[in-house]
Design an enzyme around this catalytic site. Structure first.
Site, PDB file in Angstrom:
ATOM      1  N   ASP A  45       0.841  -1.205   0.000  1.00 26.98           N
ATOM      2  CA  ASP A  45       0.000   0.000   0.000  1.00 26.98           C
ATOM      3  C   ASP A  45       0.876   1.255   0.000  1.00 26.98           C
ATOM      4  OD1 ASP A  45       0.882  -0.035   2.621  1.00 26.98           O
ATOM      5  OD2 ASP A  45      -1.102   0.184   3.538  1.00 26.98           O
ATOM      6  N   SER A  46       2.201   1.066   0.038  1.00 25.45           N
ATOM      7  CA  SER A  46       3.140   2.178  -0.160  1.00 25.45           C
ATOM      8  C   SER A  46       2.911   2.821  -1.527  1.00 25.45           C
ATOM      9  CB  SER A  46       4.582   1.676  -0.047  1.00 25.45           C
ATOM     10  OG  SER A  46       4.782   0.540  -0.865  1.00 25.45           O
ATOM     11  N   LYS A 114      -0.562  -9.662   2.933  1.00 22.58           N
ATOM     12  CA  LYS A 114       0.167  -9.140   4.086  1.00 22.58           C
ATOM     13  C   LYS A 114      -0.757  -8.218   4.876  1.00 22.58           C
ATOM     14  CE  LYS A 114       3.138  -5.565   3.963  1.00 22.58           C
ATOM     15  NZ  LYS A 114       2.582  -4.668   5.008  1.00 22.58           N
ATOM     16  N   GLU A 183       9.620  -4.099  10.693  1.00 25.15           N
ATOM     17  CA  GLU A 183       9.955  -2.792  10.114  1.00 25.15           C
ATOM     18  C   GLU A 183      10.474  -1.835  11.172  1.00 25.15           C
ATOM     19  OE1 GLU A 183       7.140  -1.095   7.375  1.00 25.15           O
ATOM     20  OE2 GLU A 183       8.174   0.850   7.362  1.00 25.15           O
TER      21      GLU A 183
END
Ligand code: KIV
Length: 266
Positions: A45-46, A114, A183
């Site tokens: 979704d980046s 994800k 992350e």
């Protein structure tokens, strides 16, 4: 149909071989990433930030994710494609989560999804795994939580926060996740989690000890320059090269150089 599967994730971890993963959002870039031999492509979704020009990932919709996933799976021959569940596609309940995750496999052609989150998505992971939708979990800095986190900050720096992340990593593994993104956490914490889990960890800003690495393609090739996180390494300067090419094209039209006879019909 991709040749890399969730079984190869586990095999690579067992054999001590690193898993390579990169994002892609469209046909031409997915073709390049696949041809380069990357194991896994994440339609992240980046894309909200690096393709749509948004401030953050929150406005990205399921329909947009499916649109991009279709372009990616059309290009890919070997890599495994994972679709990223956007904000509010699963937080609203298990039924929504299942329906939306199913869309990635049914409409997008992805092989897995994800989801950001730890303990709070345990029931989602269980329900998806029961429905044969493989789940990659994602803890540490989770960009869909920026408002709670107060920005894009390194997570797990205090002992309490580190212990919570270790606990969450075990929780998502026990729930059935086949892999876990870590992350923006300290590298020693990522090392400990990677050693304790039997599923592979994929790091982004989590140091070299994870079982694999992922970055955003547009950062890696130097196409996105609005900001560059510390954990990014740029391997080319595509924006600069493209800018040079477009300026040269403009100049040649203005100077009467393009088109020449070579590009003209007789
Ligand atoms: O959205 C995304 O691209 C991601 C990766 C960077 C892990 O979540």
């Amino acid at each position: 149909m991709s040749t890399f599967t969730i079984h190869d994730f586990l095999k690579k971890k067992k054999e001590g071989r690193k898993i390579t993963m990169l994002t892609a959002y469209d046909y031409p870039f997915a073709s390049i990433v696949d041809e380069a031999g990357i194991d896994v492509i994440l339609v992240g979704d980046s894309l909200g930030m690096v393709v749509q020009g948004l401030e953050n990932t929150l406005p990205v919709t399921m329909d947009e994710m499916i649109y991009h996933t279709k372009m990616v799976t059309r290009a890919v021959k070997n890599a495994m494609v994972i679709g990223d569940m956007p904000f509010m596609s699963y937080q609203t309940g298990i039924e929504d989560a299942l329906r939306n995750a199913g869309r990635f496999l049914k409409e997008g052609g992805a092989a897995a999804i994800k989801m950001e989150g730890g303990a709070e998505i345990v029931d989602h992971i269980r329900a998806m795994t029961r429905s044969d939708i493989p789940v990659m979990a994602h803890i540490g800095l989770t960009p869909q939580s920026i408002h709670r986190m107060g920005g894009y900050k390194v997570q797990g720096r205090t002992e309490e926060a580190a212990n919570k992340l270790i606990e969450e990593a075990h929780i998502v593994e026990d729930a059935g996740a086949f892999s876990l993104i870590l992350e923006a956490i300290p590298m020693n914490l990522a090392k400990r989690i990677s050693e304790e889990l039997s599923i592979p960890t994929i790091g982004i800003g989590a140091g070299p000890h994870c079982d694999g690495q992922v970055l955003v393609l547009h950062d890696v090739i130097g196409l996105f320059d609005r900001f560059v996180p510390k954990f990014v390494k740029k391997y080319s300067h595509v924006k600069e090269d493209a800018l040079k090419a477009v300026k040269a094209y403009r100049d040649e039209i203005e100077q009467g150089i393009f088109p020449s006879e070579e590009q003209s019909f007789k």
